[in-house]
Design an enzyme around this catalytic site. Structure first.
Site, PDB file in Angstrom:
ATOM      1  NE  ARG A   1      15.555  99.593 -53.206  1.00  0.00           N
ATOM      2  CZ  ARG A   1      15.443 100.415 -52.165  1.00  0.00           C
ATOM      3  NH1 ARG A   1      15.387 101.727 -52.359  1.00  0.00           N
ATOM      4  NH2 ARG A   1      15.408  99.942 -50.931  1.00  0.00           N
TER       5      ARG A   1
ATOM      6  N   GLY B   1       2.044 105.213 -52.193  1.00  0.00           N
ATOM      7  CA  GLY B   1       2.213 104.664 -50.846  1.00  0.00           C
ATOM      8  C   GLY B   1       2.510 105.818 -49.898  1.00  0.00           C
ATOM      9  NE  ARG B   2       5.306 103.388 -45.294  1.00  0.00           N
ATOM     10  CZ  ARG B   2       5.077 102.090 -45.087  1.00  0.00           C
ATOM     11  NH1 ARG B   2       4.136 101.721 -44.263  1.00  0.00           N
ATOM     12  NH2 ARG B   2       5.802 101.179 -45.687  1.00  0.00           N
ATOM     13  CB  ILE B   3       7.606 107.763 -50.256  1.00  0.00           C
ATOM     14  CG1 ILE B   3       8.355 107.167 -49.048  1.00  0.00           C
ATOM     15  CG2 ILE B   3       8.474 108.823 -50.943  1.00  0.00           C
ATOM     16  CD1 ILE B   3       9.552 106.296 -49.393  1.00  0.00           C
TER      17      ILE B   3
ATOM     18  CD  GLU C   1      21.616 102.396 -56.032  1.00  0.00           C
ATOM     19  OE1 GLU C   1      21.720 102.113 -54.823  1.00  0.00           O
ATOM     20  OE2 GLU C   1      20.617 102.947 -56.512  1.00  0.00           O
TER      21      GLU C   1
ATOM     22  CG  HIS D   1      20.120 104.611 -52.744  1.00  0.00           C
ATOM     23  ND1 HIS D   1      19.887 103.337 -53.222  1.00  0.00           N
ATOM     24  CD2 HIS D   1      19.049 104.892 -51.946  1.00  0.00           C
ATOM     25  CE1 HIS D   1      18.745 102.879 -52.735  1.00  0.00           C
ATOM     26  NE2 HIS D   1      18.224 103.808 -51.953  1.00  0.00           N
TER      27      HIS D   1
END
Ligand code: GLV
Length: 333
Positions: free
Chosen positions: A239, A157-159, A268, A287
């Site tokens: 994630r 995707g974008r990342i 988390e 995170h």
């Protein structure tokens, strides 16, 4: 016309918060730790809009309490904490903050990758804890070359694409796997599409860049970890539940893979007795992949812009559940 009421579950960076306070009747959870679910339930009873964080579980229980709620504006790109179906059923708009955090998050994946590969954190500890007794030694703290290695990106995707662009500067061979093939990016960024199992078998570095979905839960499990090279390094700043942490611990402990860089965890904050934290070949972070001043500030503005557009009667720019538009018009009802 009355001002719409907004509940904001955490203090956001200043500009965005100011935009919200100027335009709406806003209440902000005032302290650093998060509000409990009960607090959110009590607060949403009265509001027209909610600003949520990825750590707030926004589900049917919340929506049931919120009879006036029209929009949830999430301060994050990921939205696995929000039950989108339940929101859509009730005609509640849900927005996120994509785009703006892409480069910052890709930078952090690289920071983790470099830190694990070249033992940056281990080296720092080595000096500080007085282990550095010999000035220079040919076998001291040897890591793995990044330059010229093979990078496997899971989720283009974008990342994922931003990580691929950076890899070119390191003259890496870049492989990717995704549900959809991106032939445009294959040409533009010189990437090779490959099946997941093959990617795991051939990559020196594997980065996870998928959203958390039913289909990506424990995507990296015992069986798939066994496919990876003994010298491979796994990076996760997507994630936590995308990796089965118990299986990862075993793979690292038994040196079936060489290391991991983790910005996200199954739970988390991760408990301080998480066995992964005992391993030298793991670099961890709380995170914070999108945590630069610039990006967090822009994310807060986008949260505000989505709300403002909605209450101006427009479709918010980052609407996730586009189906709601047919059921409810934007704005105060
Ligand atoms: C961070 O993890 C985000 O989803 O924005």
């Amino acid at each position: 016309m009355r001002k719409p009421k907004v509940y904001v579950t955490r203090k956001l960076p200043e500009r965005g918060l100011r935009m919200i306070s100027e335009r709406f009747e806003a209440e902000v959870w005032p302290v650093y730790p998060p509000p409990s679910k009960n607090v959110i339930i009590n607060k949403v009873v009265e509001v027209d809009a909610l600003v949520s964080l990825l750590s707030d579980k926004i589900d049917a229980e919340i929506f049931d309490a919120a009879s006036n709620l029209r929009i949830v504006s999430q301060f994050a790109v990921g939205f696995d904490n929000i039950d989108l179906n339940e929101a859509t059923k009730r005609g509640i708009y849900v927005t996120n903050t994509p785009g703006v955090l892409t480069e910052t998050t890709a930078d952090y994946a690289w920071a983790l990758l470099m830190a694990v590969a070249r033992k940056v954190v281990e080296g720092d500890k080595y000096v500080r804890t007085g282990k550095w007794k010999v000035g220079w030694h040919p076998t001291m703290l040897q890591g793995r070359d990044v330059y010229g290695a093979t990078l496997g990106i899971i989720g283009l995707g974008r990342i994922g694409s931003a990580i691929a662009r950076r890899a070119k500067g390191f003259d890496m061979k870049v492989l990717y796997h995704d549900m959809v093939r991106r032939q445009d990016l294959e040409t533009k960024l010189d990437l090779k599409y490959i099946e997941l199992e093959d990617l795991l078998q051939t990559s020196d570095f594997v980065t996870l860049n998928v959203p958390l979905l039913k289909s990506t839960y424990h995507l990296i499990n015992e069986r798939r970890l066994r496919l990876m090279k003994k010298t491979a390094i796994l990076i996760n700043n997507a994630r936590g539940p995308v990796i089965d942490e118990d299986a990862l611990y075993k793979a690292l402990k038994e040196k079936r893979i060489a290391g991991a860089g983790l910005d996200v965890f199954e739970q988390e904050p991760t408990p301080s007795d998480n066995p992964l934290l005992t391993l030298e070949n793991v670099v961890v972070a709380p995170h914070i992949s999108s945590a630069s001043f610039e990006t967090r500030s822009r994310m807060a503005e986008i949260v505000a812009e989505n709300l403002i557009a909605f209450f101006d009667g427009e479709i918010p720019p980052n609407l996730l559940n586009k189906e709601v538009v047919n059921a409810q018009k934007p704005g105060l009802s």
